[in-house]
Design a protein around this motif. Structure first.
Motif, PDB file in Angstrom:
ATOM      1  N   ALA A   1     -18.401  -5.578  -3.867  1.00 34.59           N
ATOM      2  CA  ALA A   1     -17.954  -6.609  -3.564  1.00 34.59           C
ATOM      3  C   ALA A   1     -17.804  -7.996  -3.756  1.00 34.59           C
ATOM      4  O   ALA A   1     -17.043  -8.662  -3.504  1.00 34.59           O
ATOM      5  CB  ALA A   1     -18.027  -6.531  -1.569  1.00 34.59           C
TER       6      ALA A   1
ATOM      7  N   ILE B   1      -7.249  -7.789  -6.545  1.00 32.44           N
ATOM      8  CA  ILE B   1      -7.024  -7.600  -5.508  1.00 32.44           C
ATOM      9  C   ILE B   1      -6.213  -6.146  -5.244  1.00 32.44           C
ATOM     10  O   ILE B   1      -6.971  -5.439  -4.434  1.00 32.44           O
ATOM     11  CB  ILE B   1      -7.234  -8.976  -3.664  1.00 32.44           C
ATOM     12  N   LEU B   2      -5.548  -6.665  -5.723  1.00 31.07           N
ATOM     13  CA  LEU B   2      -4.059  -5.339  -5.629  1.00 31.07           C
ATOM     14  C   LEU B   2      -6.154  -3.867  -6.737  1.00 31.07           C
ATOM     15  O   LEU B   2      -4.931  -2.749  -5.929  1.00 31.07           O
ATOM     16  CB  LEU B   2      -3.510  -4.671  -6.724  1.00 31.07           C
ATOM     17  N   LEU B   3      -6.044  -4.322  -7.937  1.00 32.49           N
ATOM     18  CA  LEU B   3      -6.368  -3.538  -8.654  1.00 32.49           C
ATOM     19  C   LEU B   3      -7.473  -2.647  -7.536  1.00 32.49           C
ATOM     20  O   LEU B   3      -8.233  -1.297  -7.336  1.00 32.49           O
ATOM     21  CB  LEU B   3      -7.270  -3.674  -9.209  1.00 32.49           C
ATOM     22  N   GLY B   4      -8.459  -3.947  -6.552  1.00 31.12           N
ATOM     23  CA  GLY B   4      -9.365  -3.384  -5.655  1.00 31.12           C
ATOM     24  C   GLY B   4      -8.508  -2.781  -4.650  1.00 31.12           C
ATOM     25  O   GLY B   4      -9.520  -1.716  -4.575  1.00 31.12           O
ATOM     26  N   THR B   5      -7.594  -2.850  -4.310  1.00 27.78           N
ATOM     27  CA  THR B   5      -6.602  -2.093  -2.835  1.00 27.78           C
ATOM     28  C   THR B   5      -6.716  -0.471  -3.848  1.00 27.78           C
ATOM     29  O   THR B   5      -7.310   0.628  -2.797  1.00 27.78           O
ATOM     30  CB  THR B   5      -5.887  -2.333  -3.263  1.00 27.78           C
TER      31      THR B   5
ATOM     32  N   ARG C   1     -18.760   2.307   1.012  1.00 25.71           N
ATOM     33  CA  ARG C   1     -18.815   2.513   2.370  1.00 25.71           C
ATOM     34  C   ARG C   1     -19.526   3.422   3.518  1.00 25.71           C
ATOM     35  O   ARG C   1     -19.111   2.910   4.505  1.00 25.71           O
ATOM     36  CB  ARG C   1     -17.149   1.628   2.854  1.00 25.71           C
TER      37      ARG C   1
ATOM     38  N   ILE D   1       0.984  -0.671   0.239  1.00 25.02           N
ATOM     39  CA  ILE D   1      -0.033   0.234  -0.227  1.00 25.02           C
ATOM     40  C   ILE D   1       0.477   1.632   0.357  1.00 25.02           C
ATOM     41  O   ILE D   1       0.842   2.055  -0.966  1.00 25.02           O
ATOM     42  CB  ILE D   1      -0.659  -0.381   1.160  1.00 25.02           C
TER      43      ILE D   1
ATOM     44  N   ILE E   1     -16.837   0.173  -3.796  1.00 25.96           N
ATOM     45  CA  ILE E   1     -16.539  -0.096  -2.518  1.00 25.96           C
ATOM     46  C   ILE E   1     -16.329   0.991  -1.531  1.00 25.96           C
ATOM     47  O   ILE E   1     -16.683   0.987  -0.967  1.00 25.96           O
ATOM     48  CB  ILE E   1     -15.660  -1.516  -2.592  1.00 25.96           C
TER      49      ILE E   1
ATOM     50  N   PHE F   1      -9.723   1.431  -4.142  1.00 31.34           N
ATOM     51  CA  PHE F   1      -9.854   1.477  -2.188  1.00 31.34           C
ATOM     52  C   PHE F   1     -10.202   2.375  -1.839  1.00 31.34           C
ATOM     53  O   PHE F   1     -10.515   3.733  -0.705  1.00 31.34           O
ATOM     54  CB  PHE F   1     -10.268  -0.073  -1.747  1.00 31.34           C
ATOM     55  N   PHE F   2      -8.314   2.997  -1.870  1.00 27.31           N
ATOM     56  CA  PHE F   2      -7.996   3.604  -1.631  1.00 27.31           C
ATOM     57  C   PHE F   2      -8.391   5.663  -2.539  1.00 27.31           C
ATOM     58  O   PHE F   2      -6.953   6.626  -2.740  1.00 27.31           O
ATOM     59  CB  PHE F   2      -6.187   3.993  -1.127  1.00 27.31           C
TER      60      PHE F   2
END
Lengths: 365, 388
Positions: free
Chosen positions: B364, B323-327, B350, B171, B346, B330-331
């Motif tokens: 999600a 998952i990384l692309l989602g991370t 949230r 991250i 997401i 997400f940020f």
């Protein structure tokens, strides 16, 4: 052994040094410094004023020199303006410390214990780090307390009898949780347990089983003062779920392998009960591999911590890192990097050493 | 005014909307099962239940991404007044003729259709994740083969470099690499210039070593690789394609490069480890005795024998990249604010979880099912390739 450990520590220090320099270079890009000058000075500064501000505040000079200042290998910058007021890195260091009247030294970097001043939190970085690491320490402790026993039990139960119904069911659960990144499990958990309109809370509230609107609170801010089961359950589970599946799968693989060994069959044929075989003969050998895996999970846990703390607004290390990175707080970011990298590398070292102790067949030169 | 749909109706309507996907899945499954004995490792997926479930899940999302334009019920970017945070199955207010009359999975915080956005999000992920993984594999293989095979100083240097990246919290790396100030600088282009060179290098070495004795054929294959490779390279890395076919927006380039950068050290490690194991085999010694070149031995003797674990890792790694692309989303890093990708959806959803969970839950679950499919597929492949 001693030579091995010393060499590894040398590599760790070299890695930390290289990485901190990379972070230093990436946070000190000219455009970021320009933004910093405008944020600290005034928004309407011209390019020349920005350059002068940077020069007067210790951002002039070469990158390597400034990195040396941060490390404490080069003397800190000083600047005396027209009014004759002198400012400098080391003056700030003394002023913000507990003893503001102490003598000002020439060198003041992390080697001297000064981590710089955080522009976001308006506090010395060492204080910011101490506070946030303490908070995250508790989170990590509870994550480990939940994750390690449950994943080992799941893995051993599944791997005891390969292909059985228990094995298939538990492996299914494990593979689902490893496919669930923290931001997904966190969101699903909040929706299930901490939403007033969905999940179990409205039903429970209707039955009168819970007094509030939701079963669990959706934030963990109150855990900063006092950790309770209620405010810590969701953030801990968010991080632990992924790890439980992963470690359980590794434990299962290692357990199934051990269970096919000759000595297990011999013990069974000698008439030792299945329970005894598992507890006495298989378990110790089966737990070597998971130990390494648990230790190597730390870098990933660090990710989980950042996501979970952001999601639940728990002001620990991850939250601090996000705040610092989002606002280009150079000193705090550098502090976070050093801590994170050291945690990762030290756990790797521990896993290597522990592996040798657990597995007597391996000798290090 | 239309009626509110019940959950059963919502479910049937979604199934109906996904009709092209079901059709394509049925076609591909019947064909594959009919000819599975002639399809090699791919055909053997259909021998294991786990593999089949995984493959079905992955293809489900691939076809959704492919047919996304046919499936969506509303424009994923358009906002309809009065539909803010609306519950699943609510009718669209003041509906015009010819427009779909419900928000099947409700509306988000900007009154957009959650269902259509989740469908379009699949496209965002499935365009970047597989390609980034392919590039990461080529980087990892091109560097891992010589590091494992030759060892020595080269190995020490490359291993130290890869450990550096692996010791970095992902991250933090993303926060440093995927920011506007980095995007303005020359860093993404430099990274792209280096990383995108590896696929060309890999393919050139591959064909050059294979057809080294047959100059005409070699020149043809290497020529094709170089012409196409450098053409794509100029467009993708420098955005300077003279014909304007290949291009990548600075945002996507930044994300792509960072994801490749994070993934390649892992591939490097696996390849290096396997090469160190395989190079002690007799057939490698035989190749050396025949006087084969080192790249021929590495690429045509060792690499094919390492393919099993590499294919399994490839599947897992696409999941990891997802998952990384989602991370990143997400940020809020490196994505346009109105992008329908799952991570940023997401992230926006949230904040309203307590009152309206559906805008966050739908993407999600979508992301989870895709990653689950890839993991199951990898498990099935691993099981089948171990049967040899």
């Amino acid at each position: 052994m001693v030579v091995f450990v010393l060499r590894r520590i040398g590599i760790i220090l070299l890695t930390a040094l290289t990485l901190s320099y990379i972070v230093f270079a990436l946070t000190n890009l000219p455009s970021s410094l320009g933004k910093l000058a405008k944020a600290e000075g005034s928004v309407r500064m011209s390019d020349e004023e920005v350059a002068r501000w940077l020069d007067e505040n210790g951002f002039g000079g070469s990158m390597v020199w400034r990195y040396g200042e941060w490390l404490g290998l080069a003397p800190g910058w000083t600047h005396t303006d027209e009014a004759g007021v002198t400012r400098g890195r080391c003056l700030e260091a003394v002023k913000t410390s507990d003893t503001p009247d102490a003598a000002v030294s020439e060198y003041c970097g992390i080697l001297q214990g000064y981590w710089g001043f955080s522009t976001v939190f308006k506090q010395p970085v060492s204080e910011v780090m101490a506070r946030s690491l303490a908070a995250t320490g508790w989170l990590m402790f509870w994550v480990m307390a939940v994750m390690v026993p449950s994943s080992l039990i799941l893995g051993v139960l599944a791997g005891m009898r390969e292909g059985s119904r228990t094995d298939r069911a538990l492996s299914g659960v494990a593979i689902v949780t490893t496919a669930t990144p923290e931001y997904v499990s966190g969101v699903v958990l909040i929706a299930l347990f901490a939403s007033a309109t969905a999940g179990v809370s409205p039903v429970l509230a209707e039955w009168g089983w819970i007094s509030g609107k939701t079963l669990f609170p959706g934030t963990a801010t109150s855990a900063m003062e006092k950790i309770t089961f209620m405010n810590f359950f969701l953030p801990v589970m968010t991080i632990a779920l992924y790890g439980i599946g992963y470690i359980a799968r590794m434990t299962r693989a290692s357990m199934t392998e051990v269970m096919t060994q000759q000595y297990i069959r011999t013990a069974r044929l000698k008439g030792v009960s299945f329970r005894q075989v598992v507890m006495k003969h298989a378990l110790r050998n089966a737990l070597i591999a998971p130990f390494t895996v648990i230790m190597l999970q730390f870098p990933w846990l660090l990710n989980g911590v950042v996501i979970s703390e952001t999601l639940f607004n728990y002001k620990g290390f991850g939250w601090t890192l996000v705040q610092a990175a989002g606002n280009n707080d150079i000193n705090t970011l550098l502090g976070c990097t050093v801590v994170a990298v050291l945690v990762v590398l030290v756990t790797q070292l521990i896993s290597d050493i522990g592996y040798v102790f657990l597995n007597p067949r391996i000798r290090l030169a | 005014m239309m009626d509110v749909l019940t959950w059963g109706q919502i479910f049937t309507r979604i199934l109906w909307q996904l009709l092209p996907v079901w059709g394509a899945l049925i076609v591909i499954f019947t064909l594959s099962i009919a000819f599975k004995r002639r399809l090699g490792l791919y055909g053997r997926i259909f021998d294991s239940t786990v593999g089949m479930i995984g493959f079905a899940l992955v293809m489900f999302w691939v076809f959704i991404a492919f047919f996304a334009d046919m499936i969506i019920t509303h424009d994923p970017y358009s906002q309809v007044s009065g539909m803010k945070n609306i519950l699943p199955g609510m009718p669209v207010k003041n509906v015009k003729e010819g427009v779909y009359q419900w928000y099947l999975l409700g509306g988000d915080h900007l009154a957009r259709d959650v269902f259509s956005r989740a469908i379009m999000g699949a496209r965002e992920v499935l365009i970047i994740a597989p390609f980034a993984t392919v590039v990461a594999f080529m980087v990892g293989i091109t560097l891992g083969l010589p590091a494992g095979y030759l060892g020595g100083k080269l190995d020490v240097g490359l291993s130290f470099g890869s450990n550096l990246v692996l010791a970095f919290p992902v991250i933090l790396l993303f926060y440093l690499l995927v920011t506007p100030s980095v995007q303005e600088s020359a860093i993404p282009t430099t990274f792209a210039a280096i990383l995108f060179l590896f696929p060309i290098l890999f393919l050139t070495l591959l064909f050059n070593s294979r057809y080294f004795t047959n100059k005409a054929q070699r020149n043809l294959y290497v020529g094709i690789v170089l012409v196409f490779g450098l053409w794509a390279y100029s467009g993708l890395a420098f955005n300077a394609d003279p014909l304007g076919v290949w291009s990548m927006s600075p945002n996507i380039l930044n994300v792509f490069v960072s994801v490749v950068f994070v993934n390649s050290p892992g591939v490097f490690r696996i390849v290096r480890g396997m090469v160190m194991d395989i190079k002690t085999r007799d057939y490698v010694a035989a190749g050396q005795t025949r006087g084969e070149g080192i790249w021929y031995i590495m690429l045509w003797e060792i690499l094919p024998n390492a393919r099993g674990p590499l294919i399994v890792d490839f599947c897992l790694r696409i999941g990891y990249t997802t998952i990384l692309l989602g991370t990143l989303g997400f940020f809020g890093l490196g994505v346009a604010p109105d992008s329908p990708d799952w991570g940023s959806t997401i992230n926006y959803g949230r904040r309203l979880l307590a009152i309206a969970p559906h805008p966050a839950i739908v993407p999600a679950l979508a992301l989870m099912s895709l990653v689950l499919g890839l993991n199951l597929l990898a498990d099935g492949l691993r099981e089948e390739s171990l049967k040899d």
